[in-house]
Design an enzyme around this catalytic site. Sequence first.
Site, PDB file in Angstrom:
ATOM      1  N   HIS A   1       0.819  -1.214   0.000  1.00  0.00           N
ATOM      2  CA  HIS A   1       0.000   0.000   0.000  1.00  0.00           C
ATOM      3  C   HIS A   1       0.850   1.261   0.000  1.00  0.00           C
ATOM      4  CE1 HIS A   1      -3.699   1.963  -0.018  1.00  0.00           C
ATOM      5  NE2 HIS A   1      -4.268   1.510   1.091  1.00  0.00           N
TER       6      HIS A   1
ATOM      7  N   ASP B   1      -2.302   2.279  -4.533  1.00  0.00           N
ATOM      8  CA  ASP B   1      -3.523   2.700  -3.850  1.00  0.00           C
ATOM      9  C   ASP B   1      -4.628   1.679  -4.069  1.00  0.00           C
ATOM     10  OD1 ASP B   1      -2.303   5.041  -2.975  1.00  0.00           O
ATOM     11  OD2 ASP B   1      -2.881   6.140  -4.804  1.00  0.00           O
TER      12      ASP B   1
END
Length: 422
Positions: A393, A397
């Site tokens: 992450h 995204d």
Amino acid sequence: MATEILVPTLGESITEATLGEWLKQPGDRVEADEPVASLETDKVSVEVPAPAAGVMGAHGVNVGDTVNVGAVIGAIEAGDGAPAAKADAPAPQQAAPAPAPTPPEAGQQAPASPAGEPSSNVEAAALSPSVRRAILEHGVDPANIKGTGKDGRITKDDVVAAASNKASTPASPPAAPAPTAQAASAPTGNRGEERVRMTRLRQTIAKRLKEAQDTAALLTTFNDVDMTAVIEARTKYKDLFEKKHGVRLGFMGFFVKAACQALRDIPSVNAQIDGDEIVYHDYADISVAVSAPQGLVVPVIRNADAMSVAEVEKTIGDFGKRAKDGTLKMDEMKGGTFTISNGGVFGSLMSTPIINPPQSAVLGLHRIEDRPVVRDGQVVVRPMMYLALSYDHRLIDGREAVTFLVALKNAIEDPTRLLIDL
């Protein structure tokens, strides 16, 4: 004069290995370039060839010891007269009484061998310590076991399988020694324990997976895919495909090509973090997780985006065969920009795969099963598969991860998209 056996060069940046197995014992006849030992590195097993012909001398290191590149681990003694005489000696001595021992040998010679030692048909040197221990515990004759390991060697799983077959066979005489051996090794019943040193490959896997969890901000997103179109295409063309290309048409070819197309549309999934920079790749080197006897290995399909489905299937088939044989090369497992792991072949319904650093994402495939779904307002049964995309992450995204999975889902549900580049 003795010739030293040295640890060979193991590959770039690899300076040490673990001695996994001695393939030759002291006194054995050895030919030049014949494997005498097996080394375990971080990624593959490497055989050590004999530098010269002769007789195997004393072992310089023990199984499980760590050795450096260039280290001396043993020696080949000069002269072949001693082993030949040793092998020929019993022949003249038993030449006269030869007819007497022949009938028992043709009958049940193997069970009569002392203390469960391997019979004459199987060289003790070819059996690793764990295999010998399993033979003693299960009371099976290694001469009757077909080895599935490298070069036909017997593995521990082969011994367990042979013991299971033996237990299910209604022949009572062979089954009698097994409980005795088990009782001797585990006097307290079926609560025995075995402490086995982790292989170097397993240690590396554990280290890298934990490192990925400690470093990356891991997150997994899921979707499901209707496999109807791919299954129909495979059913329709599998015979023609195999006839033309010499390889079976599987599902991985479709997923690799669909992933390459989705990676091109969502480049961050194909990127990696290097310090404070992001490295984007304009090619797709797809790592494919393959199960090997010593653990999971991940060979890389180079430039998979430029390959046809047939080329992908041939490459994966070759990787699978050589992973089982232990002949994958280290260079074939370096690099990779994205990984696909198919847990469905083992029956997995859903999982959260861990990324393979320094990659930023991994796609998990799972088993196909019929489930009720709604199509055009009607509940119908379709062959469905869950997809899982684990990603870092820090770089990817949630929007990009979901978009990637949707693009892959669309390509699998309508393979025509792969042909017209949609």
